[in-house]
Design a protein around this motif. Structure first.
Motif, short mmCIF file in Angstrom:
data_model
loop_
_atom_site.label_atom_id
_atom_site.label_comp_id
_atom_site.label_asym_id
_atom_site.label_seq_id
_atom_site.Cartn_x
_atom_site.Cartn_y
_atom_site.Cartn_z
N ASP A 4 0.83 -1.33 -0.11
CA ASP A 4 0.13 -0.08 -0.01
C ASP A 4 0.59 1.26 0.09
OD1 ASP A 4 -2.44 1.42 0.05
OD2 ASP A 4 -2.81 1.23 2.20
N ARG A 6 2.75 2.34 -2.61
CA ARG A 6 2.59 3.00 -3.89
C ARG A 6 3.97 3.13 -4.33
NH1 ARG A 6 -2.78 7.09 -3.56
NH2 ARG A 6 -4.12 5.48 -2.37
N PRO A 37 -1.21 2.96 -8.21
CA PRO A 37 -0.61 2.12 -7.12
C PRO A 37 -0.24 0.70 -7.94
CG PRO A 37 -2.97 3.02 -6.51
CD PRO A 37 -2.76 2.98 -8.17
N PRO A 70 -5.14 -3.47 -1.80
CA PRO A 70 -5.10 -2.03 -1.43
C PRO A 70 -6.12 -1.07 -2.55
CG PRO A 70 -3.18 -2.24 -2.08
CD PRO A 70 -3.91 -3.65 -2.22
N ASN A 71 -6.71 -0.27 -2.57
CA ASN A 71 -7.14 0.62 -3.47
C ASN A 71 -8.06 -0.18 -4.56
OD1 ASN A 71 -4.18 1.77 -3.00
ND2 ASN A 71 -5.89 3.68 -3.65
N TYR A 73 -11.66 -1.36 -6.00
CA TYR A 73 -12.87 -0.96 -6.54
C TYR A 73 -13.65 -1.81 -7.17
CZ TYR A 73 -11.31 3.87 -5.89
OH TYR A 73 -10.85 5.21 -5.08
N GLN A 98 -13.90 -1.10 5.35
CA GLN A 98 -13.28 -0.78 4.22
C GLN A 98 -14.57 -0.74 3.11
OE1 GLN A 98 -10.49 -3.19 2.28
NE2 GLN A 98 -10.18 -2.02 0.56
N TYR A 172 -9.45 4.36 -13.52
CA TYR A 172 -8.28 3.81 -13.20
C TYR A 172 -7.47 4.81 -12.65
CZ TYR A 172 -9.85 -0.96 -14.51
OH TYR A 172 -10.68 -2.10 -15.21
N LEU A 175 -8.70 7.55 -9.97
CA LEU A 175 -9.20 7.04 -8.53
C LEU A 175 -7.90 6.08 -8.24
CD1 LEU A 175 -12.72 5.51 -9.59
CD2 LEU A 175 -12.19 7.71 -8.04
N LYS A 176 -6.78 6.12 -8.92
CA LYS A 176 -5.70 5.27 -8.61
C LYS A 176 -6.11 3.79 -8.06
CE LYS A 176 -2.84 9.30 -7.14
NZ LYS A 176 -3.87 10.31 -7.63
N VAL A 177 -6.72 3.31 -8.93
CA VAL A 177 -7.12 1.67 -8.83
C VAL A 177 -5.95 0.86 -8.96
CG1 VAL A 177 -8.70 -0.04 -9.77
CG2 VAL A 177 -9.51 2.46 -9.64
N ALA A 178 -5.86 0.05 -8.01
CA ALA A 178 -4.94 -1.21 -8.13
C ALA A 178 -5.43 -2.49 -8.32
CB ALA A 178 -4.27 -0.99 -6.61
#
Length: 299
Positions: A4, A6, A37, A70-71, A73, A98, A172, A175-178
């Motif tokens: 997490d 990043r 991330p 992490p991250n 969605y 979460q 992506y 939102l910094k989707v991982a």
């Protein structure tokens, strides 16, 4: 393992911030180049995880994913599988605070029943929905002013890119989707017939998770009925898989679940799960047919 911080780097996942890894053939003025991330998972590790997760109930898969990634969605068009996932996640809220936000691609051409369902789901589950539309437009009128009427018929590949692929890539990035949960299942057939629970999308730089990969339509529908999950009213009119109104029809008796999507066309996916290189190939072919010279990004 999940990281997490990043700051990790991985040869398995390419960042969209690295222009050399993008092979779409298109450039959007609204696309962000912010790096996503990073999660380091080797292919042997993914194989091991898939072996362990394969026999688990989707609720247990989701429980694991909420802890591990992490991250995280969920990308959904509010089809039955996605709705089951939303309901299951809501039942896990007591175990883990979460929240898993939703990503909804508003192509501007959804059925009104779909838009109505989005509001019902938001009210029922108190979930946050991030809506992404085609770049620089808010409604059908603006879209057709830019691209003309019936772009979906005139150039299906370009439509897919503008209405679905680019907005998802923007989601992506912004939102910094991982990692992202999807509603794909093997029983849907086509390119989905052999998907794993966890997949590395090294072109887009995210990990895709298919928590209901080994469920069939009957199991999904039974869960919806048992748990009184809100669903699209079109389901009761013969639809099983619902996308844009211009490319979705009811499914006939004995037909596959997704037979009503792009009826009569040699097409089974909307674009967001296709390789990005497909669009570069399409652009190159189009330019060749028009006798134009165009620089196509290397794979």
């Amino acid at each position: 393992m999940a990281d997490d911080s990043r700051t990790d780097t991985s040869s398995q996942l390419s960042s969209p911030g690295d222009h050399g890894s993008i092979d779409s053939g298109f450039v959007s003025p609204s696309s962000s180049t912010v790096s996503l991330p990073r999660i380091s998972l080797t292919q042997p590790h993914v194989k091991h995880l898939n072996k362990q997760l394969e026999s688990l109930h989707p609720m247990d898969i989701l429980r694991f994913c909420k802890i591990f990634f992490p991250n995280l969605y969920q990308s959904t068009a509010f089809g039955l599988t996605g709705l089951v996932t939303v309901d299951m996640l809501s039942k896990l809220d007591a175990e883990s605070p979460q929240a898993i936000d939703l990503i909804f691609l508003d192509t501007l051409y959804h059925f009104q029943e779909t838009y109505d369902l989005v509001e019902r789901v938001k009210a029922r589950y108190n979930v946050h929905v991030h809506v992404f539309k085609p770049a620089d437009v808010d409604n059908v009128g603006q879209f057709e002013e830019l691209y003309g009427e019936k772009l979906y018929d005139m150039s299906a590949e370009l439509y897919d890119w503008i209405a679905k692929v680019e907005p998802l890539q923007r989601a992506y990035s912004e939102l910094k989707v991982a990692a992202v949960l999807t509603g794909r299942r093997r029983s849907q057939g086509g390119q989905r017939g052999d998907i794993n629970v966890i997949e590395l999308d090294d072109e887009r730089g995210v990990i895709k998770i298919n928590p209901l990969a080994n469920w069939n339509f009957a199991q999904v529908k039974a869960y919806v009925t048992e748990h009184d999950v809100p669903y699209n009213a079109l389901l009761d009119q013969g639809y099983k898989s619902i996308g844009d109104w211009h490319s979705t029809v009811p499914v006939g008796e004995g037909e596959d679940e997704r037979a009503g999507r792009w009826k009569g066309q040699d097409k089974t996916e909307c674009g967001i799960h296709n390789k990005q290189s497909r669009y570069a190939q399409w652009l190159e072919q189009t330019a060749r047919e028009q006798g134009q010279d165009i620089a196509v990004p290397a794979a």
